[in-house]
Design a protein around this motif. Structure first.
Motif, PDB file in Angstrom:
ATOM      1  N   GLY A  70       0.878  -1.387   0.168  1.00  0.00           N
ATOM      2  CA  GLY A  70      -0.116  -0.092   0.124  1.00  0.00           C
ATOM      3  C   GLY A  70       0.811   1.180  -0.044  1.00  0.00           C
ATOM      4  N   VAL A  71       1.882   1.220  -0.633  1.00  0.00           N
ATOM      5  CA  VAL A  71       2.984   2.339  -0.863  1.00  0.00           C
ATOM      6  C   VAL A  71       3.244   2.869  -2.312  1.00  0.00           C
ATOM      7  CG1 VAL A  71       3.968   1.842   1.410  1.00  0.00           C
ATOM      8  CG2 VAL A  71       5.033   1.312  -0.582  1.00  0.00           C
ATOM      9  N   ALA A  72       3.846   3.898  -2.344  1.00  0.00           N
ATOM     10  CA  ALA A  72       4.132   4.252  -3.634  1.00  0.00           C
ATOM     11  C   ALA A  72       5.169   3.368  -4.343  1.00  0.00           C
ATOM     12  CB  ALA A  72       4.525   5.897  -3.807  1.00  0.00           C
ATOM     13  N   PRO A  73       5.246   3.171  -5.421  1.00  0.00           N
ATOM     14  CA  PRO A  73       6.489   2.285  -6.197  1.00  0.00           C
ATOM     15  C   PRO A  73       7.769   2.957  -5.978  1.00  0.00           C
ATOM     16  CG  PRO A  73       4.428   2.496  -7.759  1.00  0.00           C
ATOM     17  CD  PRO A  73       4.220   3.623  -6.808  1.00  0.00           C
ATOM     18  N   SER A  74       7.795   4.277  -5.869  1.00  0.00           N
ATOM     19  CA  SER A  74       9.138   4.888  -5.589  1.00  0.00           C
ATOM     20  C   SER A  74       9.574   4.596  -4.268  1.00  0.00           C
ATOM     21  CB  SER A  74       8.799   6.394  -5.821  1.00  0.00           C
ATOM     22  OG  SER A  74       7.810   6.898  -5.180  1.00  0.00           O
ATOM     23  N   LEU A  75       8.633   4.483  -3.304  1.00  0.00           N
ATOM     24  CA  LEU A  75       9.172   3.914  -2.027  1.00  0.00           C
ATOM     25  C   LEU A  75       9.798   2.681  -1.759  1.00  0.00           C
ATOM     26  CD1 LEU A  75       9.501   4.666   1.062  1.00  0.00           C
ATOM     27  CD2 LEU A  75       7.121   4.067   1.511  1.00  0.00           C
ATOM     28  N   VAL A  76       9.230   1.609  -2.610  1.00  0.00           N
ATOM     29  CA  VAL A  76       9.781   0.519  -2.743  1.00  0.00           C
ATOM     30  C   VAL A  76      11.299   0.515  -3.215  1.00  0.00           C
ATOM     31  CG1 VAL A  76       9.487  -2.019  -3.906  1.00  0.00           C
ATOM     32  CG2 VAL A  76       7.363  -0.486  -2.923  1.00  0.00           C
ATOM     33  N   VAL A  77      11.497   1.398  -4.220  1.00  0.00           N
ATOM     34  CA  VAL A  77      12.767   1.496  -4.807  1.00  0.00           C
ATOM     35  C   VAL A  77      13.528   1.781  -3.809  1.00  0.00           C
ATOM     36  CG1 VAL A  77      14.365   2.964  -6.335  1.00  0.00           C
ATOM     37  CG2 VAL A  77      11.997   2.326  -7.133  1.00  0.00           C
ATOM     38  N   ALA A  78      13.409   2.918  -2.769  1.00  0.00           N
ATOM     39  CA  ALA A  78      14.206   3.380  -1.659  1.00  0.00           C
ATOM     40  C   ALA A  78      14.689   2.275  -0.765  1.00  0.00           C
ATOM     41  CB  ALA A  78      13.687   4.716  -1.059  1.00  0.00           C
ATOM     42  N   LEU A  79      13.331   1.499  -0.357  1.00  0.00           N
ATOM     43  CA  LEU A  79      13.642   0.433   0.667  1.00  0.00           C
ATOM     44  C   LEU A  79      14.210  -0.773   0.012  1.00  0.00           C
ATOM     45  CD1 LEU A  79       9.690   0.101   1.687  1.00  0.00           C
ATOM     46  CD2 LEU A  79      11.615   1.018   2.709  1.00  0.00           C
ATOM     47  N   ALA A  80      14.261  -0.932  -1.228  1.00  0.00           N
ATOM     48  CA  ALA A  80      15.040  -2.148  -1.876  1.00  0.00           C
ATOM     49  C   ALA A  80      16.153  -1.695  -2.034  1.00  0.00           C
ATOM     50  CB  ALA A  80      14.337  -2.809  -3.143  1.00  0.00           C
ATOM     51  N   ASP A  81      16.817  -0.385  -2.109  1.00  0.00           N
ATOM     52  CA  ASP A  81      17.989   0.042  -2.336  1.00  0.00           C
ATOM     53  C   ASP A  81      18.860  -0.234  -1.059  1.00  0.00           C
ATOM     54  OD1 ASP A  81      17.783   0.788  -4.804  1.00  0.00           O
ATOM     55  OD2 ASP A  81      17.670   2.842  -4.627  1.00  0.00           O
TER      56      ASP A  81
END
Lengths: 144, 144
Positions: free
Chosen positions: A60-71
Motif C-alpha cells: 500500500g505504498v508508492a512504487p518509488s518508496l519500494v525503490v528506496a526500501l529495496a535499495d
DNA sequence: CTGTATCATTCACGTCATGAACGATGTCAA
DNA sequence: TTGACATCGTTCATGACGTGAATGATACAG
C-alpha cells in the motif's frame, strides 16, 4: 460519556503508533525501519518472485518508496534484485539467506515486544487478541 | 513459520496506521487531524484546566507541536487560550461548546469506523477487543 | 535585585512518503 | 516491420509532519 478515546479505532491508532515506535527502536541496531521489515516479510510470504510494483501494491505504498526500501535492503545484502528474463522491465526481489536471518531477528524482536505489552494479559486473552487482530487485518485487505 | 506478520505488535502497527488514515479522511471535513482530536479529547477528560506543557506530556509530543495544534483549534473556535492568572507564563486551554460539539462528531465518526471494521466480529468479541485494547493502552501509559 | 528555571512561541531542520517526469522495455494493430 | 501506446523501475522536486534549539516573558530563590 461516549468518549472517542474508548473507541476501538482510536485505540488502535494510538497503540499502533506506540508499537511502531517501540518496534523501530528495537530493530534500529540492524539498520532497519518497520517498512523494511514489512517488505522482507512480504517477500518471504510471496510464492512467486515479486516485482516491485506488486510489492508496492501489497504494502500500500508508492512504487518509488519500494525503490528506496529495496535499495537499502540490497545495500545490506538482505535482498537481491534480478531482472525478470521473461519481462526485462521487471525487477524481481528475492530474500537472501542473510535477509532471512535478519527477518528472523526482527520476528524475535516483535515477539519480545508482544511479551512486554501483553504481560498483564491472560494467555487466553492473548491468543484471542492475536486472532481477532488477524481477522481485522484480513478484513481491511492487509497481507497476512 | 514464526512469522513477523502474525505478531501482535506488527499487526497493531499496520492496523493502527490504516485506522489513522481512515479516521483522518472521516474527519477532514471538519478540518481536523487525528492529533487535534487527541488534544480535544485530553482537554475533555482533564479535570483541571490544562497547560500546554501538561498536554504535551500527556500526548507524548513536543510542546511546540501543541502550540501548532492549539493555534489551529483556536482558529476554528474549538478551544480557548487563557493566561493562568496564578502563573502568567501558562496558557490554559479549555474546550468551547463548539469544540465539544466537534469532538462529539469525531466520536461518532470513530464509532462508525468501529462498526465498519468489526462488522465480521461477534458482539462478544468486539467488547472483548475493546476491553483488551484499553488495558494495553493503560499498560503503555496512554491516557484513558 | 540578581541569577536561574520554566512556560509558550518561533524557526530551521531532518525524515518520510508522494506524484510527476523520464528512459527502457513490452505489446498490439496496421 | 513499424509506429503508437502501456507498463516497469528510477529519479527528482515537493509537501506534510514532528522535533530540538533559540528567544522572550514570567516566576522564584537567595
Amino acid at each position: 460519556m461516549n468518549d472517542v478515546k474508548q473507541t476501538i479505532a482510536f485505540r488502535l491508532g494510538t497503540l499502533g503508533a506506540v508499537m511502531q515506535d517501540r518496534f523501530a527502536s528495537k530493530i534500529e541496531t540492524y539498520d532497519l525501519k518497520p517498512k523494511h521489515v514489512g517488505l522482507m516479510a512480504a517477500l518471504k510470504g510471496g510464492t512467486a518472485a515479486a516485482s516491485q510494483q506488486d510489492l508496492a501494491a501489497r504494502l500500500g505504498v508508492a512504487p518509488s518508496l519500494v525503490v528506496a526500501l529495496a535499495d537499502h535492503l540490497e545495500h545490506l545484502g538482505a535482498v537481491e534484485r534480478v531482472r525478470d528474463p521473461g519481462d526485462r522491465r521487471r525487477q524481481t526481489l528475492t530474500l537472501t539467506e542473510h535477509g532471512a536471518a535478519l527477518l528472523a531477528r526482527c520476528a524475535a524482536a516483535a515477539g519480545e515486544l508482544d511479551d512486554e505489552i501483553t504481560a498483564s494479559l491472560a494467555a487466553s486473552e492473548r491468543t484471542a487478541l492475536r486472532d481477532t487482530l488477524g481477522r481485522l487485518a484480513a478484513g481491511v485487505g492487509l497481507p497476512s
